[in-house]
Design an enzyme around this catalytic site. Structure first.
Site, short mmCIF file in Angstrom:
data_model
loop_
_atom_site.label_atom_id
_atom_site.label_comp_id
_atom_site.label_asym_id
_atom_site.label_seq_id
_atom_site.Cartn_x
_atom_site.Cartn_y
_atom_site.Cartn_z
N GLY A 30 0.82 -1.20 0.00
CA GLY A 30 0.00 0.00 0.00
C GLY A 30 0.85 1.25 0.00
N GLY B 109 1.02 4.86 1.99
CA GLY B 109 0.53 5.68 3.08
C GLY B 109 0.66 7.16 2.76
N ASN C 184 2.75 9.31 4.02
CA ASN C 184 4.14 9.77 3.94
C ASN C 184 5.10 8.77 3.30
OD1 ASN C 184 3.48 12.16 5.27
ND2 ASN C 184 3.71 11.21 7.28
N VAL D 42 4.38 1.10 1.64
CA VAL D 42 4.41 -0.06 2.53
C VAL D 42 4.68 -1.30 1.68
CG1 VAL D 42 3.15 -1.42 4.25
CG2 VAL D 42 2.75 1.04 4.07
N LYS E 280 6.92 -0.14 6.48
CA LYS E 280 6.65 1.21 5.99
C LYS E 280 7.96 2.00 5.97
CE LYS E 280 3.45 5.06 6.33
NZ LYS E 280 2.25 5.61 7.00
N ASP F 203 -7.20 11.15 9.67
CA ASP F 203 -7.33 10.54 8.34
C ASP F 203 -8.11 9.23 8.43
OD1 ASP F 203 -6.98 10.60 5.58
OD2 ASP F 203 -5.17 9.39 5.66
#
Length: 345
Positions: free
Chosen positions: A20, A22, A24, A27, A42, A138
């Protein structure tokens, strides 16, 4: 948790599999060299902002509804000084993905009681954060992931890229961090705001869980349009039939309490957790919902919208002029077309 200084590669193999993206950083999958267990890794460029993200995530490590951090490494990665966060890998996929899979083929329906149970899990994570004066900022389905423990699936919150501590319970948040669908009206302005912005996002998530489409959306190709901003600021949304016809009044009242445009009058997380629709979810009627069907019908559109949200988020901490957002006017958008047609009538 002390950050480890030695190379992460001594302990883990880094896969090329991207799990994924994120706020910032990306991942990827990594595998322990000793146990062969798979984790999510991450990768963040080392900065005060990244250190804040790690610090706040670690403060929530004992909450069962929040993705667990196993280790943090200070390493160089790709020639840059980075923080490498090793987290539990959430094998069960995102929230909406799970609902679509459950209802695929029409063999099972997603019910109001299941939506209430999901909201109980999400609210438990937010309660844990708010008790520690942390605003997540978020909250959205893409940050809600499933893992399996024995025969049970557990929903957990992740991505603390926008998270921030509030100061003395006061109005201390000012940076306009948000994903357009889920943004509270006060965050759209220039004034300070507090962690109640998370409650608004919870209301939006609950709305989508119960019907399959958002209460606020853009009628243009913009990720967030002037008209959408106006509807958010004034709280203009509906509970249209047939999707909402059989949903309980208590669910609608709870959404109204969370989507209160006046942040001071908005429900607190304690009030939400104390609401019977949440805390006694097993008593909520098993009313079949349209959610799974509409999410599947709008899957292609939803993917496009998520991509637009990601591009929009990227502009929030860089240059607003650098990102071109694809117009939805040139895509097949069944869910929004349906809402537009209803508005036109």
């Amino acid at each position: 948790m002390p950050y480890k200084k030695h190379s992460l590669i001594d302990d883990f193999e880094i896969s090329t599999k991207v799990l994924g993206l994120g706020i910032n950083g990306k991942v990827v999958e990594c595998i322990s060299r000793t146990t062969r267990k798979k984790y999510a890794l991450k990768i963040l460029l080392d900065s005060p902002k990244s250190r804040r993200e790690v610090s706040l995530h670690l403060k929530a490590k004992h909450c069962p509804q929040i993705v667990e951090v196993s280790d943090v490494y200070e390493n160089s990665y790709g020639g840059e000084k980075c923080l490498l966060i090793v987290m539990e890998k959430m094998e069960g996929g995102e929230l909406f993905q799970r609902i679509q899979e459950k209802t695929e083929g029409g063999l099972a329906s997603f019910t109001e009681r299941e939506a209430a149970e999901i909201m109980n899990e999400i609210c438990s994570a937010v309660y844990f954060l708010h008790k520690r004066n942390i605003a997540h900022r978020d909250l959205k389905p893409e940050n809600l992931l499933y893992t399996t423990k024995g025969k049970h699936s557990i929903l957990k919150l992740t991505d603390f890229g926008f998270a921030k501590e509030t100061v003395n319970e006061g109005l201390s948040l000012q940076t306009p961090c948000y994903t357009p669908y889920y943004v509270a009206p006060e965050v759209l302005g220039s004034s300070a705001y507090d962690k109640s912005c998370d409650i608004w996002s919870l209301g939006v998530i609950m709305y989508i869980l119960l019907c399959g489409f958002p209460p606020f959306y853009s009628n243009t190709g913009l990720a967030i349009s002037p008209g959408m901003k106006k509807r958010i600021r004034t709280g203009q949304y509906e509970f249209p039939d047939p999707e909402w016809k059989n949903i309980s009044l208590s669910a609608k009242d709870l959404i109204r309490g969370m989507l209160n445009v006046n942040a001071e009058s908005r429900l607190t997380i304690e009030q939400v957790m104390g609401n019977e629709w949440i805390c006694k979810f097993s008593n909520v009627p098993q009313t079949p919902l349209f959610t799974g069907k509409l999410l599947r019908e709008g899957e292609e559109n939803w993917t496009e919208v998520q991509e637009e949200m990601t591009r929009s988020l990227a502009t929030m901490r860089v240059d607003y002029e650098r990102i071109n957002i694809k117009s939805l006017d040139f895509s097949n958008n069944s869910l929004l077309d349906k809402r537009r047609n209803k508005k036109a009538k």
